[in-house]
Write a protein that holds these residues in place. Structure first.
Motif, PDB file in Angstrom:
ATOM      1  N   GLN A  77       0.854  -1.189   0.000  1.00 22.26           N
ATOM      2  CA  GLN A  77       0.000   0.000   0.000  1.00 22.26           C
ATOM      3  C   GLN A  77       0.886   1.234   0.000  1.00 22.26           C
ATOM      4  O   GLN A  77       1.642   1.471   0.938  1.00 22.26           O
ATOM      5  CB  GLN A  77      -0.914  -0.018   1.230  1.00 22.26           C
ATOM      6  N   MET A  78       0.795   2.024  -1.062  1.00 24.11           N
ATOM      7  CA  MET A  78       1.670   3.182  -1.207  1.00 24.11           C
ATOM      8  C   MET A  78       1.171   4.401  -0.436  1.00 24.11           C
ATOM      9  O   MET A  78       1.963   5.177   0.093  1.00 24.11           O
ATOM     10  CB  MET A  78       1.825   3.537  -2.684  1.00 24.11           C
ATOM     11  N   LEU A  79      -0.136   4.582  -0.379  1.00 24.59           N
ATOM     12  CA  LEU A  79      -0.717   5.754   0.274  1.00 24.59           C
ATOM     13  C   LEU A  79      -1.777   5.303   1.268  1.00 24.59           C
ATOM     14  O   LEU A  79      -2.401   4.256   1.079  1.00 24.59           O
ATOM     15  CB  LEU A  79      -1.360   6.688  -0.768  1.00 24.59           C
ATOM     16  N   TRP A  80      -1.992   6.075   2.315  1.00 22.30           N
ATOM     17  CA  TRP A  80      -2.938   5.682   3.352  1.00 22.30           C
ATOM     18  C   TRP A  80      -4.154   6.596   3.372  1.00 22.30           C
ATOM     19  O   TRP A  80      -4.040   7.815   3.258  1.00 22.30           O
ATOM     20  CB  TRP A  80      -2.279   5.747   4.728  1.00 22.30           C
ATOM     21  N   ALA A 104     -19.312 -27.470   2.037  1.00 25.61           N
ATOM     22  CA  ALA A 104     -18.115 -27.803   2.811  1.00 25.61           C
ATOM     23  C   ALA A 104     -18.320 -27.397   4.274  1.00 25.61           C
ATOM     24  O   ALA A 104     -18.961 -26.386   4.555  1.00 25.61           O
ATOM     25  CB  ALA A 104     -16.900 -27.093   2.239  1.00 25.61           C
ATOM     26  N   PRO A 105     -17.769 -28.159   5.223  1.00 25.40           N
ATOM     27  CA  PRO A 105     -17.944 -27.826   6.638  1.00 25.40           C
ATOM     28  C   PRO A 105     -17.076 -26.647   7.046  1.00 25.40           C
ATOM     29  O   PRO A 105     -15.995 -26.428   6.506  1.00 25.40           O
ATOM     30  CB  PRO A 105     -17.490 -29.105   7.359  1.00 25.40           C
ATOM     31  N   TYR A 106     -17.527 -25.897   8.034  1.00 19.29           N
ATOM     32  CA  TYR A 106     -16.768 -24.755   8.517  1.00 19.29           C
ATOM     33  C   TYR A 106     -15.428 -25.176   9.114  1.00 19.29           C
ATOM     34  O   TYR A 106     -14.472 -24.394   9.143  1.00 19.29           O
ATOM     35  CB  TYR A 106     -17.576 -23.983   9.561  1.00 19.29           C
ATOM     36  N   GLN A 107     -15.370 -26.424   9.590  1.00  9.42           N
ATOM     37  CA  GLN A 107     -14.124 -26.910  10.186  1.00  9.42           C
ATOM     38  C   GLN A 107     -12.973 -26.953   9.194  1.00  9.42           C
ATOM     39  O   GLN A 107     -11.800 -27.046   9.582  1.00  9.42           O
ATOM     40  CB  GLN A 107     -14.322 -28.309  10.787  1.00  9.42           C
ATOM     41  N   SER A 108     -13.279 -26.890   7.900  1.00 13.83           N
ATOM     42  CA  SER A 108     -12.226 -26.947   6.880  1.00 13.83           C
ATOM     43  C   SER A 108     -11.554 -25.598   6.646  1.00 13.83           C
ATOM     44  O   SER A 108     -10.564 -25.505   5.915  1.00 13.83           O
ATOM     45  CB  SER A 108     -12.803 -27.460   5.550  1.00 13.83           C
ATOM     46  N   LEU A 109     -12.083 -24.535   7.275  1.00 12.45           N
ATOM     47  CA  LEU A 109     -11.504 -23.214   7.083  1.00 12.45           C
ATOM     48  C   LEU A 109     -10.110 -23.127   7.707  1.00 12.45           C
ATOM     49  O   LEU A 109      -9.862 -23.647   8.790  1.00 12.45           O
ATOM     50  CB  LEU A 109     -12.390 -22.142   7.715  1.00 12.45           C
ATOM     51  N   CYS A 110      -9.204 -22.477   7.005  1.00 11.73           N
ATOM     52  CA  CYS A 110      -7.834 -22.269   7.496  1.00 11.73           C
ATOM     53  C   CYS A 110      -7.651 -20.813   7.924  1.00 11.73           C
ATOM     54  O   CYS A 110      -8.315 -19.914   7.392  1.00 11.73           O
ATOM     55  CB  CYS A 110      -6.818 -22.625   6.409  1.00 11.73           C
ATOM     56  N   PRO A 111      -6.735 -20.542   8.859  1.00 13.23           N
ATOM     57  CA  PRO A 111      -6.505 -19.166   9.319  1.00 13.23           C
ATOM     58  C   PRO A 111      -6.011 -18.261   8.183  1.00 13.23           C
ATOM     59  O   PRO A 111      -5.371 -18.718   7.241  1.00 13.23           O
ATOM     60  CB  PRO A 111      -5.423 -19.331  10.388  1.00 13.23           C
ATOM     61  N   VAL A 112      -6.304 -16.980   8.320  1.00 15.87           N
ATOM     62  CA  VAL A 112      -5.894 -15.985   7.330  1.00 15.87           C
ATOM     63  C   VAL A 112      -5.041 -14.920   8.006  1.00 15.87           C
ATOM     64  O   VAL A 112      -5.374 -14.414   9.081  1.00 15.87           O
ATOM     65  CB  VAL A 112      -7.119 -15.321   6.665  1.00 15.87           C
ATOM     66  N   TYR A 113      -3.926 -14.608   7.368  1.00 16.78           N
ATOM     67  CA  TYR A 113      -3.024 -13.533   7.791  1.00 16.78           C
ATOM     68  C   TYR A 113      -3.087 -12.437   6.732  1.00 16.78           C
ATOM     69  O   TYR A 113      -2.733 -12.665   5.578  1.00 16.78           O
ATOM     70  CB  TYR A 113      -1.595 -14.055   7.866  1.00 16.78           C
ATOM     71  N   SER A 114      -3.565 -11.259   7.090  1.00 17.48           N
ATOM     72  CA  SER A 114      -3.560 -10.116   6.177  1.00 17.48           C
ATOM     73  C   SER A 114      -2.330  -9.268   6.480  1.00 17.48           C
ATOM     74  O   SER A 114      -2.178  -8.769   7.594  1.00 17.48           O
ATOM     75  CB  SER A 114      -4.830  -9.286   6.367  1.00 17.48           C
ATOM     76  N   VAL A 115      -1.444  -9.132   5.498  1.00 21.59           N
ATOM     77  CA  VAL A 115      -0.167  -8.435   5.692  1.00 21.59           C
ATOM     78  C   VAL A 115      -0.124  -7.206   4.779  1.00 21.59           C
ATOM     79  O   VAL A 115      -0.225  -7.332   3.558  1.00 21.59           O
ATOM     80  CB  VAL A 115       1.029  -9.355   5.359  1.00 21.59           C
ATOM     81  N   THR A 116       0.018  -6.042   5.377  1.00 19.54           N
ATOM     82  CA  THR A 116       0.120  -4.803   4.600  1.00 19.54           C
ATOM     83  C   THR A 116       1.499  -4.191   4.783  1.00 19.54           C
ATOM     84  O   THR A 116       1.910  -3.914   5.917  1.00 19.54           O
ATOM     85  CB  THR A 116      -0.943  -3.783   5.046  1.00 19.54           C
ATOM     86  N   VAL A 117       2.199  -3.992   3.685  1.00 18.77           N
ATOM     87  CA  VAL A 117       3.454  -3.238   3.697  1.00 18.77           C
ATOM     88  C   VAL A 117       3.083  -1.822   3.278  1.00 18.77           C
ATOM     89  O   VAL A 117       2.683  -1.591   2.137  1.00 18.77           O
ATOM     90  CB  VAL A 117       4.486  -3.842   2.719  1.00 18.77           C
ATOM     91  N   LEU A 118       3.171  -0.882   4.203  1.00 19.92           N
ATOM     92  CA  LEU A 118       2.663   0.470   3.993  1.00 19.92           C
ATOM     93  C   LEU A 118       3.800   1.467   3.810  1.00 19.92           C
ATOM     94  O   LEU A 118       4.639   1.627   4.698  1.00 19.92           O
ATOM     95  CB  LEU A 118       1.797   0.868   5.193  1.00 19.92           C
ATOM     96  N   ASN A 119       3.814   2.144   2.670  1.00 16.99           N
ATOM     97  CA  ASN A 119       4.819   3.169   2.416  1.00 16.99           C
ATOM     98  C   ASN A 119       4.291   4.541   2.840  1.00 16.99           C
ATOM     99  O   ASN A 119       4.399   5.531   2.130  1.00 16.99           O
ATOM    100  CB  ASN A 119       5.200   3.189   0.931  1.00 16.99           C
ATOM    101  N   ASP A 120       3.693   4.577   4.005  1.00 15.48           N
ATOM    102  CA  ASP A 120       3.078   5.795   4.530  1.00 15.48           C
ATOM    103  C   ASP A 120       2.965   5.602   6.047  1.00 15.48           C
ATOM    104  O   ASP A 120       3.316   4.551   6.563  1.00 15.48           O
ATOM    105  CB  ASP A 120       1.697   5.991   3.888  1.00 15.48           C
ATOM    106  N   VAL A 121       2.470   6.609   6.737  1.00 22.08           N
ATOM    107  CA  VAL A 121       2.308   6.532   8.187  1.00 22.08           C
ATOM    108  C   VAL A 121       0.837   6.725   8.523  1.00 22.08           C
ATOM    109  O   VAL A 121       0.211   7.675   8.059  1.00 22.08           O
ATOM    110  CB  VAL A 121       3.157   7.607   8.900  1.00 22.08           C
TER     111      VAL A 121
END
Length: 285
Positions: A77-80, A104-121
């Protein structure tokens, strides 16, 4: 523009680097607070999340999952803007929803990691001036250690990172230095930056000579589009500040003289006088 190395934060360069699974794997292990290291990665199709108005060119993303099925949504992400929080929530939720096929059963869901590299503050509090990694989990308010597993968010603020403030892993520092510094007008990779093979390979993939004339033209156009977006955002912020000052000045018109209002509001004396003229004579009961 650096004629030797391109900026790895720009769309086509970012994707060229992190479309290599070995480099993305090393990066994730270096920067994320993982319970266990990523050993293998498989790329997933990139779904199109709704664009933030006026932010068409500032977001690049890569999606993959590791050996345990854990999904990573990695975005540059270049701008915030404040709307970006809603976007990362959407992307993270979408990465969960898209795992389930019909029936499909809910038990089949896998964890999610959302990673943002931010070129802003986005965290501008002075108390967080050296805090470049922000890790969010879903927790119980009364018991913060009681965590609802399945979705986490990590935001890395590149402008806040400097080697002097890094006290963790050396490889983390190398990756963040690379993303922050590469492509800058005076960037020349030093021996330390090239001492870690994956980072050295990433540096190699930013070399100007490795891109065609068509790609360089696309790179330049992307940079121009980013500058335009940034200008629009700055204009909006400036306009908002001026309008805020004007509102303060209007409220003070019945109470203070023009010079005092100018000093308090930050407006020029001529701007305050104009507001008084527009307001007209004071009302009498």
């Amino acid at each position: 523009m650096n004629l030797s190395y391109l900026d790895p934060k720009i769309d086509l360069v970012f994707k060229r680097i992190f479309s290599r699974a070995d480099l993305l794997l090393d990066f994730l292990n270096a920067v994320l607070p993982l319970d266990a290291p990523v050993e293998t990665l498989t790329y997933l199709p990139t779904e199109q999340a709704p664009q933030i108005p006026g932010m068409r060119f500032s977001i690049v993303d890569v999606k993959c999952h590791d050996q345990s099925g854990q999904v990573f949504v990695v975005e540059m992400q270049m701008l915030w803007t404040d709307a970006y929080f809603s976007r990362i929530l959407f992307s993270g939720a979408q990465a969960i929803v898209n795992q389930l096929s019909a029936g499909a059963p809910y038990q089949s869901l896998c964890p999610v990691y959302s990673v943002t590299v931010l070129n802003d503050v986005f965290k501008k509090d002075a108390r967080e001036k050296d805090c470049w990694l922000h890790h969010y989990k879903i927790t119980k308010l009364a018991e913060p250690d009681d965590i609802l597993q399945g979705l986490q968010f990590v935001i890395l603020e590149l402008p806040k990172f400097t080697p002097q403030t890094q006290v963790e892993k050396r490889v983390t520092a190398l990756w963040l230095r690379f993303l922050r510094e590469a492509g800058g007008p005076d960037f020349v990779p030093d021996e330390n930056l090239l001492s870690h093979a994956p980072v050295a390979a990433a540096v190699k993939l930013t070399e100007f000579a490795g891109y065609s004339a068509v790609e360089i033209e696309a790179y330049r156009k992307y940079q121009d589009a980013l500058r335009n977006e940034n200008s629009v955002l700055l204009d909006a912020v400036t306009k908002g500040r001026i309008e805020g000052r004007a509102e303060v000045a209007r409220n003070l018109l019945p109470l203070l003289g023009d010079e005092a209002i100018a000093q308090v509001s930050g407006l020029t004396l001529s701007a305050v006088k104009k507001l008084r003229e527009e307001a007209g004579p004071p009302r009498t009961n």
